[in-house]
Write a protein that holds these residues in place. Structure first.
Motif, PDB file in Angstrom:
ATOM      1  N   VAL A  22      23.019  37.740 128.006  1.00 58.56           N
ATOM      2  CA  VAL A  22      22.178  38.504 128.927  1.00 58.56           C
ATOM      3  C   VAL A  22      20.760  37.970 128.816  1.00 58.56           C
ATOM      4  O   VAL A  22      20.441  37.206 127.905  1.00 58.56           O
ATOM      5  N   VAL A  23      19.906  38.403 129.716  1.00 60.71           N
ATOM      6  CA  VAL A  23      18.505  38.006 129.686  1.00 60.71           C
ATOM      7  C   VAL A  23      17.746  38.960 128.769  1.00 60.71           C
ATOM      8  O   VAL A  23      17.844  40.179 128.907  1.00 60.71           O
ATOM      9  N   CYS A  24      17.004  38.408 127.839  1.00 56.31           N
ATOM     10  CA  CYS A  24      16.200  39.223 126.925  1.00 56.31           C
ATOM     11  C   CYS A  24      15.128  39.937 127.748  1.00 56.31           C
ATOM     12  O   CYS A  24      14.391  39.298 128.499  1.00 56.31           O
ATOM     13  N   PRO A  25      15.033  41.276 127.650  1.00 58.47           N
ATOM     14  CA  PRO A  25      14.054  42.005 128.454  1.00 58.47           C
ATOM     15  C   PRO A  25      12.608  41.719 128.056  1.00 58.47           C
ATOM     16  O   PRO A  25      11.695  41.986 128.834  1.00 58.47           O
ATOM     17  N   ALA A  26      12.377  41.153 126.889  1.00 62.24           N
ATOM     18  CA  ALA A  26      11.008  40.892 126.445  1.00 62.24           C
ATOM     19  C   ALA A  26      10.522  39.504 126.860  1.00 62.24           C
ATOM     20  O   ALA A  26       9.435  39.360 127.408  1.00 62.24           O
ATOM     21  N   CYS A  27      11.327  38.471 126.602  1.00 55.27           N
ATOM     22  CA  CYS A  27      10.854  37.104 126.856  1.00 55.27           C
ATOM     23  C   CYS A  27      11.575  36.408 128.009  1.00 55.27           C
ATOM     24  O   CYS A  27      11.139  35.352 128.455  1.00 55.27           O
ATOM     25  N   GLY A  28      12.691  36.958 128.453  1.00 56.46           N
ATOM     26  CA  GLY A  28      13.435  36.349 129.549  1.00 56.46           C
ATOM     27  C   GLY A  28      14.389  35.256 129.101  1.00 56.46           C
ATOM     28  O   GLY A  28      15.042  34.632 129.929  1.00 56.46           O
ATOM     29  N   GLY A  29      14.482  35.013 127.812  1.00 53.22           N
ATOM     30  CA  GLY A  29      15.395  33.996 127.291  1.00 53.22           C
ATOM     31  C   GLY A  29      16.814  34.516 127.204  1.00 53.22           C
ATOM     32  O   GLY A  29      17.098  35.683 127.464  1.00 53.22           O
ATOM     33  N   ALA A  30      17.709  33.647 126.800  1.00 52.18           N
ATOM     34  CA  ALA A  30      19.118  34.023 126.654  1.00 52.18           C
ATOM     35  C   ALA A  30      19.295  34.848 125.388  1.00 52.18           C
ATOM     36  O   ALA A  30      18.677  34.579 124.364  1.00 52.18           O
ATOM     37  N   SER A  31      20.120  35.865 125.480  1.00 49.17           N
ATOM     38  CA  SER A  31      20.396  36.729 124.341  1.00 49.17           C
ATOM     39  C   SER A  31      21.893  36.984 124.271  1.00 49.17           C
ATOM     40  O   SER A  31      22.542  37.207 125.285  1.00 49.17           O
ATOM     41  N   ILE A  32      22.421  36.950 123.060  1.00 48.09           N
ATOM     42  CA  ILE A  32      23.841  37.224 122.854  1.00 48.09           C
ATOM     43  C   ILE A  32      24.027  38.732 122.829  1.00 48.09           C
ATOM     44  O   ILE A  32      23.406  39.427 122.033  1.00 48.09           O
ATOM     45  N   PRO A  38      22.200  42.051 115.873  1.00 51.54           N
ATOM     46  CA  PRO A  38      21.589  43.340 115.531  1.00 51.54           C
ATOM     47  C   PRO A  38      20.372  43.669 116.386  1.00 51.54           C
ATOM     48  O   PRO A  38      19.880  44.796 116.345  1.00 51.54           O
ATOM     49  N   TYR A  39      19.887  42.717 117.174  1.00 54.39           N
ATOM     50  CA  TYR A  39      18.700  42.926 117.998  1.00 54.39           C
ATOM     51  C   TYR A  39      19.026  43.179 119.463  1.00 54.39           C
ATOM     52  O   TYR A  39      18.122  43.305 120.275  1.00 54.39           O
ATOM     53  N   ARG A  40      20.296  43.222 119.818  1.00 52.57           N
ATOM     54  CA  ARG A  40      20.661  43.338 121.227  1.00 52.57           C
ATOM     55  C   ARG A  40      20.013  44.540 121.884  1.00 52.57           C
ATOM     56  O   ARG A  40      19.855  45.569 121.226  1.00 52.57           O
ATOM     57  N   PRO A  41      19.568  44.468 123.082  1.00 50.97           N
ATOM     58  CA  PRO A  41      19.721  43.384 124.057  1.00 50.97           C
ATOM     59  C   PRO A  41      18.667  42.286 123.915  1.00 50.97           C
ATOM     60  O   PRO A  41      18.570  41.404 124.748  1.00 50.97           O
ATOM     61  N   PHE A  42      17.871  42.329 122.844  1.00 48.79           N
ATOM     62  CA  PHE A  42      16.830  41.324 122.646  1.00 48.79           C
ATOM     63  C   PHE A  42      17.406  40.095 121.967  1.00 48.79           C
ATOM     64  O   PHE A  42      18.442  40.147 121.321  1.00 48.79           O
ATOM     65  N   CYS A  43      16.681  38.966 122.086  1.00 44.04           N
ATOM     66  CA  CYS A  43      17.185  37.721 121.512  1.00 44.04           C
ATOM     67  C   CYS A  43      16.900  37.621 120.023  1.00 44.04           C
ATOM     68  O   CYS A  43      17.564  36.874 119.319  1.00 44.04           O
ATOM     69  N   GLY A  44      15.934  38.376 119.532  1.00 47.60           N
ATOM     70  CA  GLY A  44      15.608  38.294 118.116  1.00 47.60           C
ATOM     71  C   GLY A  44      14.695  39.429 117.681  1.00 47.60           C
ATOM     72  O   GLY A  44      14.290  40.279 118.485  1.00 47.60           O
ATOM     73  N   GLU A  45      14.356  39.411 116.408  1.00 51.48           N
ATOM     74  CA  GLU A  45      13.539  40.483 115.837  1.00 51.48           C
ATOM     75  C   GLU A  45      12.154  40.556 116.481  1.00 51.48           C
ATOM     76  O   GLU A  45      11.628  41.640 116.734  1.00 51.48           O
ATOM     77  N   LEU A  52       9.122  47.574 120.812  1.00 53.19           N
ATOM     78  CA  LEU A  52       8.829  48.800 120.085  1.00 53.19           C
ATOM     79  C   LEU A  52       7.322  49.061 120.066  1.00 53.19           C
ATOM     80  O   LEU A  52       6.870  50.186 120.271  1.00 53.19           O
ATOM     81  N   GLY A  53       6.535  48.021 119.842  1.00 56.97           N
ATOM     82  CA  GLY A  53       5.078  48.154 119.842  1.00 56.97           C
ATOM     83  C   GLY A  53       4.537  48.589 121.191  1.00 56.97           C
ATOM     84  O   GLY A  53       3.585  49.371 121.273  1.00 56.97           O
ATOM     85  N   ALA A  54       5.139  48.094 122.273  1.00 57.76           N
ATOM     86  CA  ALA A  54       4.705  48.485 123.610  1.00 57.76           C
ATOM     87  C   ALA A  54       4.957  49.972 123.852  1.00 57.76           C
ATOM     88  O   ALA A  54       4.116  50.671 124.419  1.00 57.76           O
ATOM     89  N   TRP A  55       6.098  50.473 123.401  1.00 60.38           N
ATOM     90  CA  TRP A  55       6.377  51.907 123.527  1.00 60.38           C
ATOM     91  C   TRP A  55       5.422  52.716 122.653  1.00 60.38           C
ATOM     92  O   TRP A  55       4.892  53.747 123.063  1.00 60.38           O
ATOM     93  N   ALA A  56       5.182  52.244 121.422  1.00 62.94           N
ATOM     94  CA  ALA A  56       4.328  52.976 120.484  1.00 62.94           C
ATOM     95  C   ALA A  56       2.888  53.047 120.973  1.00 62.94           C
ATOM     96  O   ALA A  56       2.194  54.036 120.741  1.00 62.94           O
ATOM     97  N   SER A  57       2.426  52.014 121.649  1.00 64.41           N
ATOM     98  CA  SER A  57       1.052  52.008 122.164  1.00 64.41           C
ATOM     99  C   SER A  57       0.955  52.598 123.568  1.00 64.41           C
ATOM    100  O   SER A  57      -0.094  52.532 124.189  1.00 64.41           O
TER     101      SER A  57
END
Length: 76
Positions: A22-32, A38-45, A52-57
Motif C-alpha cells: 500500500v502507499v504509506c500515508p506519511a511519505c507516499g512510499g511503498a509499504s508492506i 509492526p508499523y502498518r500502514p506506514f513504511c517504517g517507524e 503520531l506527532g502531527a496528531w499530538a500537535s
C-alpha cells in the motif's frame, strides 16, 4: 513494485501468500501491509512517529459537530 527506502521497514515473511503493498500515508512510499510490519500502514517507524506527532500537535483534527442545542440555552 518499488520498495520502501526506510531502513526500518520489515521484510515480508515467505509464506507463499502474495504480499500486499500500500502507499504509506506519511511519505507516499511503498509499504508492506501485513502482520509482519509492526508499523502498518506506514513504511517504517519514522513515518509512524511523524504521524503520531502531527496528531499530538493538533495538525490533524476531526471536524467539530454543530451543537443540537439552541444558542439561547443556558447551562446551569
Amino acid at each position: 513494485m518499488p520498495r520502501s527506502n526506510s531502513p526500518s521497514a520489515p521484510e515480508p515473511a515467505v509464506t507463499g501468500k502474495a504480499v500486499r503493498h500500500v502507499v504509506c500515508p506519511a511519505c507516499g512510499g511503498a509499504s508492506i501491509y501485513a502482520a509482519t510490519n509492526p508499523y502498518r500502514p506506514f513504511c517504517g517507524e519514522r513515518c509512524k512517529q511523524l504521524d503520531l506527532g502531527a496528531w499530538a500537535s493538533e495538525r490533524f483534527t476531526l471536524p467539530e459537530r454543530e451543537s443540537d442545542r439552541s444558542p439561547d440555552f443556558e447551562q446551569s
